[in-house]
Design a protein around this motif. Structure first.
Motif, PDB file in Angstrom:
ATOM      1  N   SER A  38       0.837  -1.200   0.000  1.00  0.00           N
ATOM      2  CA  SER A  38       0.000   0.000   0.000  1.00  0.00           C
ATOM      3  C   SER A  38       0.871   1.249   0.000  1.00  0.00           C
ATOM      4  O   SER A  38       1.868   1.326   0.717  1.00  0.00           O
ATOM      5  N   GLY A  39       0.493   2.221  -0.847  1.00  0.00           N
ATOM      6  CA  GLY A  39       1.235   3.477  -0.918  1.00  0.00           C
ATOM      7  C   GLY A  39       2.413   3.465  -1.852  1.00  0.00           C
ATOM      8  O   GLY A  39       3.151   4.460  -1.927  1.00  0.00           O
ATOM      9  N   CYS A  40       2.598   2.379  -2.623  1.00  0.00           N
ATOM     10  CA  CYS A  40       3.775   2.300  -3.503  1.00  0.00           C
ATOM     11  C   CYS A  40       3.579   3.059  -4.811  1.00  0.00           C
ATOM     12  O   CYS A  40       4.530   3.271  -5.556  1.00  0.00           O
ATOM     13  N   SER A  43      -1.766   2.299  -7.919  1.00  0.00           N
ATOM     14  CA  SER A  43      -3.055   2.821  -8.370  1.00  0.00           C
ATOM     15  C   SER A  43      -2.907   4.188  -9.027  1.00  0.00           C
ATOM     16  O   SER A  43      -3.600   4.496 -10.006  1.00  0.00           O
ATOM     17  N   GLN A  82     -12.226  -0.958  -7.923  1.00  0.00           N
ATOM     18  CA  GLN A  82     -12.470  -1.758  -6.725  1.00  0.00           C
ATOM     19  C   GLN A  82     -13.948  -1.675  -6.335  1.00  0.00           C
ATOM     20  O   GLN A  82     -14.570  -2.682  -6.014  1.00  0.00           O
ATOM     21  N   GLU A 159      -7.563  -3.226  -8.383  1.00  0.00           N
ATOM     22  CA  GLU A 159      -7.913  -4.089  -7.245  1.00  0.00           C
ATOM     23  C   GLU A 159      -9.376  -4.531  -7.313  1.00  0.00           C
ATOM     24  O   GLU A 159     -10.151  -4.320  -6.370  1.00  0.00           O
ATOM     25  N   SER A 162     -11.030  -6.899  -4.322  1.00  0.00           N
ATOM     26  CA  SER A 162     -10.822  -6.572  -2.911  1.00  0.00           C
ATOM     27  C   SER A 162     -12.084  -6.694  -2.068  1.00  0.00           C
ATOM     28  O   SER A 162     -12.011  -6.980  -0.869  1.00  0.00           O
ATOM     29  N   HIS A 192      -2.382  -5.622  -4.407  1.00  0.00           N
ATOM     30  CA  HIS A 192      -1.333  -5.778  -3.406  1.00  0.00           C
ATOM     31  C   HIS A 192      -1.181  -7.248  -3.045  1.00  0.00           C
ATOM     32  O   HIS A 192      -0.326  -7.613  -2.245  1.00  0.00           O
TER      33      HIS A 192
END
Length: 331
Positions: A38-40, A43, A82, A159, A162, A192
């Motif tokens: 997350s946060g990489c 998206s 998502q 995603e 999810s 992820h």
């Protein structure tokens, strides 16, 4: 033919540099998965490709066309989010056909495409139902069908699984793989979940902190990770890391061994103290400590192992990985 080319793409939000010199090529018909914690930035990268966010610099090319200034509706892409983002007051048929009506497609074309997508996704019996009358898996299939009818050059999935439970995630994942085989259209899929990445992708792009760490096929990345981050991110249970000095006096590197490459042996290199056992039927995951270091051993089959037991664990030296202090691969 190349479906998508990203050249030195950067994206900043104010002073926050989110995407950093992204260079990726995606071939026609490839299924490419963007994966990372997350946060990489995965998206955000998808949204830049879609045109929902502007790149701060760099070039985005779809086929032969540079599309940096092209609005999302003109890029020839279709996106599945998502959240299902279905219109609650429209039935399945109208949700799937709305974009085609806005494009002023002929009625017979709309009917043909909706019928074709419905057949692929087993939605023929649900066309007159409203979203509130559908299960989560059915709603997601409608969202995918809405993308299919547009006949895009590239599908973008953000995603999409999810919100589904474990069983539905697996069945829908298989449906998406089957859909790709039928359509042959390039697909970019953000997740992820490294299991989704490994099972779906022709090519995986591993991202961390807005940087592409490695690109390759699932088995290339699994068997030949470029660095400690990639090695630890792909694989379940995750790779074990501990000082190489535990088996080689004076070796200052970090050693990595995958859980499935550890085995019980009277002459094993490690005496491991068992702290927890996961009996999964086909496999037995043994969580243990070697000195101050936690490790996981994946033993195939059923094993009578108990907490507090001392296990002698061996490994094949040819399957060990070594990393320098900064995480770079060193054999």
């Amino acid at each position: 033919m190349t479906a998508l080319t990203l050249t030195d793409v950067n994206k900043s939000f104010g002073k926050v540099h989110v995407l950093k010199d992204i260079n990726i090529e995606i071939e026609e018909g490839e299924f490419v998965v963007f994966v990372g914690p997350s946060g990489c930035g995965k998206s955000t990268l998808l949204r830049v490709i879609a045109g929902l966010e502007d790149a701060s610099s760099g070039e985005i090319r779809i086929g032969e066309d540079v599309v940096n200034l092209t609005p999302p509706s003109k890029r020839g892409i279709a996106m599945v989010f998502q959240s299902y983002a279905l219109y609650p007051h429209l039935n399945v048929r109208k949700n799937m056909s709305l974009a085609l009506k806005q494009e002023k497609q002929p009625k017979e074309v709309i009917e043909q495409r909706v019928a074709e997508a419905s057949r692929m996704l087993s939605l023929e019996d649900y066309l007159d139902r409203f979203p509130s009358e559908l299960s989560g898996g059915q709603r997601q299939r409608v969202a995918i069908g809405r993308a299919i009818v547009r006949h895009p050059k590239i599908f973008l999935f953000d995603e999409p699984l999810s919100n589904l439970d474990a069983a539905l995630r697996m069945s829908t994942r298989i449906e998406i793989a089957s859909l790709h085989a039928q359509l042959g259209t390039s697909m970019i899929y953000v997740t992820h979940d490294q299991t989704e990445a490994m099972t779906l992708a022709d090519k995986i792009v591993v991202l961390r902190d807005g940087i592409v760490e490695q690109v390759g096929s699932p088995m290339e990345l699994y068997n030949n990770p470029a660095n400690k981050f990639v090695a630890g991110f792909l694989g379940s249970p995750a790779m074990n890391f501990f000082p190489a000095s535990l088996v080689r006096d004076g070796d200052t590197r970090t050693m990595g061994i995958r859980p499935e490459d550890l085995f019980q042996s009277d002459q094993g290199a490690f005496a491991a103290s068992v702290t927890h056992v996961e009996k999964l039927g086909g496999d037995t995951n043994v969580i243990a400590t070697i000195g101050d270091h936690n490790i996981t051993a994946r033993l195939f089959g059923q094993h009578d192992v108990a907490e507090g037991q001392i296990l002698q664990l061996g490994f094949d030296p040819a399957k060990a990985f070594y990393f320098t202090e900064d995480g770079a691969r060193d054999r």
